[in-house]
Write an enzyme that holds these catalytic residues in place. Structure first.
Site, PDB file in Angstrom:
ATOM      1  N   GLU A 198     -23.168  19.649   6.401  1.00 22.13           N
ATOM      2  CA  GLU A 198     -22.253  20.783   6.271  1.00 22.13           C
ATOM      3  C   GLU A 198     -20.961  20.415   5.542  1.00 22.13           C
ATOM      4  O   GLU A 198     -20.477  21.174   4.701  1.00 22.13           O
ATOM      5  CB  GLU A 198     -21.905  21.355   7.657  1.00 22.13           C
TER       6      GLU A 198
ATOM      7  N   HIS B 122       0.811  -1.221   0.000  1.00 22.05           N
ATOM      8  CA  HIS B 122       0.000   0.000   0.000  1.00 22.05           C
ATOM      9  C   HIS B 122       0.842   1.267   0.000  1.00 22.05           C
ATOM     10  O   HIS B 122       0.711   2.089  -0.908  1.00 22.05           O
ATOM     11  CB  HIS B 122      -0.940   0.029   1.218  1.00 22.05           C
TER      12      HIS B 122
END
Length: 679
Positions: A418, A271
């Site tokens: 939001e 990764h």
């Protein structure tokens, strides 16, 4: 205009050619990461087959005209896999994305940063890296496409937004806000390719992420498919289907991270670090890629360059349609970034009105009054709020709601999302043709902050309308009363935080926000009513960041600095000292960033020093924490504000309780004046 006329005609490649093209991505990715001695090779190697099919068969783009307004948008939400994007953009022929740039991966001054940083002419549509931001930003891009399509028709606006997202993107909470909003708005031209490799940094995703992801997205109104991410025929079929669903699409692509690496494929070890020379040697053998590092054979590179030229005909056709379109002038105006001439007379009229009427209004209300005039004059303005429309005053008479049934509006009901709202505004701004603004309470700027930071980092003109900005909101109490927020927002580079004291300053701050093409703005506005202090004036004094609102003349003995609602408190203290025969100056500070900015064109040399560098008693008054004010009043200056959280009570009682009153200012200043007199 038919869909066929808007589509590219993709070159037919054999399966072996496509595999070789995908392996070119893998090789460049592992070579660049190895040379940099840092990076993330696993994701680009795992998703290379999916990306190859997308670019070769579907993506409408033209590297020779990278700013073509009707290009498809591609967002690499999994920004850690940036070499995927850089490899694709080099292979398809973006002029600036050279092989030297690939070799310079993650090095100072290169355009191949560790995570993608927006650069449209290199095919990088947005900055990604903070997981979840890319997929949420893509919702704004897809929505912008639908809004502009409703205005200008298929002949000028008809394109897709594609995203490659990772497990980590979908773990982040913002992804749920984005998925929910996109499903609600039925953004059918948004297609997300989910790199479902089952691996996170800690190991298997079974450790932390066992959601029913397909079920989750179906529940949000998305079409969902699952494919083998290494079967190109399956990938092609799924994307073709996704283009015609009428809803946003999620294609779960089952892939192997580090595909081709002999011992690290399918493991977390591929990764986030270089594979190592032995592993790369083994990968070359396993993939059938015998070429030296950074070498792509001419036959494979030519195939990729052919892909890069596929969109040229569509771009040429679009240019011809644009030249003849009845919408040409309006479309070009929408994409123009300088709106200063259009808004100047509007702002002048609003200021004149405020000066004549001298209203006592909350600045959230004066902001609404400004928008009443701006919205009809500026079609690019697209407003909204996070389920607080009536409180934040962002919807005006000329506002028309946008819905899945009708995108031809200028106001978005974001719901209580939001963070997703802020990211979507970034996407709309990046897309072009739209200037987004939306509101919530300042307290909830914390919920938006990662996206606000990206607005600033990407230099996007996004306008945040944040109201109820202090203990002045009253009875809702400390959970809803911002204390540290303004200081924290002022600490963010390239963000202008405006805190106007009346309607005239509010109008000027809106003008500055709209003129700032490379800086986001945040308007910090009150719930409580405030008097009008300013007079009608041609000059935009807020552009200075701070200016003398009132002074008795002569070298000041006392200088009072204040912002927003506390200018009224400072004014009362000013009147007291002026009445007592003191030489006193009152300075309004609507934007600390502009006041402190080196080279602010609104300020002549020495302007800051003229207001600050004198022997007067310096006082700052703001219903927030002190941080930031010492740059103006010094470490020994008087600060009247908050040093803790608020409380639940009527606003007037709270100001008295916390000692933010004219009398408190007067007493503290008088104490210093008396001490100086004794010395």
């Amino acid at each position: 205009m038919t869909k066929a006329a808007l589509s590219t005609s993709p070159q037919t490649f054999s399966q072996q050619e496509l595999k070789d093209m995908a392996n070119a991505i893998r090789a460049l990715s592992m070579d660049a990461v190895e040379k940099a001695k840092s990076g993330h090779p696993g994701m680009p190697m795992g998703i290379a087959d999916v990306a190859t099919v997308l670019y070769a068969k579907f993506l409408k783009f033209d590297p020779a005209n990278p700013l073509w307004p009707d290009r498809d948008r591609f967002i690499l939400s999994a920004g850690h896999g940036s070499m995927l994007l850089y490899a694709l953009n080099y292979l398809t022929g973006y002029e600036k994305m050279t092989l030297d740039q690939i070799k310079n991966f993650r090095q100072l001054g290169s355009i191949t940063a560790g995570h993608p940083e927006v650069e449209h002419d290199v095919g990088i549509e947005t900055t990604t890296g903070p997981l979840g931001q890319g997929i949420a930003t893509s919702v704004g891009m897809a929505l912008a496409e639908r809004i502009l399509n409703s205005r200008f028709g298929d002949e000028l606006v008809s394109h897709y937004t594609y995203v490659i997202a990772s497990d980590g993107d979908l773990m982040e909470g913002i992804s749920q806000e984005a998925a929910s909003l996109a499903g609600h708005l039925k953004l059918g031209k948004l297609i997300v390719l989910y790199d479902d490799n089952g691996i996170c940094i800690d190991g298997s995703t079974e450790l932390s992420f066992t959601d029913d992801t397909p079920g989750r997205f179906r529940a949000c109104g998305w079409d969902v498919q699952t494919v083998d991410g290494h079967d190109m025929a399956q990938i092609e079929s799924a994307i073709a289907k996704a283009q015609n669903t009428g809803t946003p699409s999620l294609i779960c692509c089952k892939t192997h991270i580090g595909y081709g690496a002999p011992t690290k494929q399918g493991k977390a070890s591929s990764h986030g670090s270089p594979l190592g020379t032995d592993e790369i040697k083994g990968a070359r053998e396993k993939l059938g890629w015998p070429h030296e590092p950074f070498v792509v054979p001419d036959s494979i590179l030519n195939n990729w360059r052919t892909v890069g030229k596929q969109g040229a005909a569509a771009q040429k056709d679009w240019t011809a349609r644009h030249a003849k379109s009845a919408h040409k002038a309006a479309f070009d105006s929408a994409l123009a970034t300088d709106v200063s001439k259009a808004i100047k007379p509007v702002i002048a009229d609003v200021k004149k009105s405020f000066a004549a009427e001298k209203p006592k209004m909350a600045t959230r209300q004066t902001s609404g009054k400004v928008l009443e005039s701006l919205v009809p004059a500026l079609p690019q303005l697209i407003g909204g709020s996070a389920d607080l429309t009536g409180s934040v005053n962002t919807k005006v008479a000329a506002s028309k709601g946008i819905s899945a049934q009708n995108y031809n509006g200028n106001y978005i009901y974001y719901g209580v999302r939001e963070h997703g709202m802020a990211a979507a505004m970034n996407g709309m701004s990046l897309h072009g043709g739209i200037i987004p603004y939306a509101g919530t309470f300042l307290q909830f700027s914390d919920y938006c902050r990662p996206s606000i930071r990206l607005s600033a980092l990407m230099q996007q003109r996004v306008i945040y309308v944040m109201t109820h900005d202090s203990i002045g909101l009253g009875e809702d109490g400390p959970t809803h009363q911002p204390v540290e927020h303004i200081a924290a927002l002022r600490a963010m580079p390239n963000l202008n935080v405006f805190r106007p004291c009346d309607g005239i300053e509010t109008a000027e701050c809106w003008e500055l926000a709209l003129r700032a093409q490379k800086t986001p703005s945040l308007l910090s506005l009150t719930r409580q009513g405030l008097p009008t202090f300013g007079e009608n004036r041609a000059e935009n004094l807020c552009a200075k960041g701070a200016y003398i609102l009132k002074e008795t003349g002569g070298e000041p003995e006392v200088t009072l600095f204040a912002s927003g609602s506390e200018v009224e408190i400072a004014h009362t203290a000013y009147e007291h000292f002026a009445g007592a025969g003191r030489k006193v100056r009152l300075v309004s500070v609507p934007c600390m960033e502009l006041f402190l900015q080196d080279g602010n064109p609104a300020n002549e040399d020495g302007y800051f020093e003229s207001l600050v560098c004198n022997g007067s008693v310096k006082v700052a008054i703001e219903a927030g924490v002190r941080q930031g004010w010492d740059a103006i009043i010094g470490g020994h200056g008087i600060f009247v504000g908050m040093n803790g959280f608020g409380a639940s009570a009527p606003a007037e009682e709270l100001y008295k309780h916390f000692g933010i009153t004219p009398q408190a200012v007067i007493e503290k200043v008088q104490k210093v004046l008396d001490r100086r007199a004794k010395n």
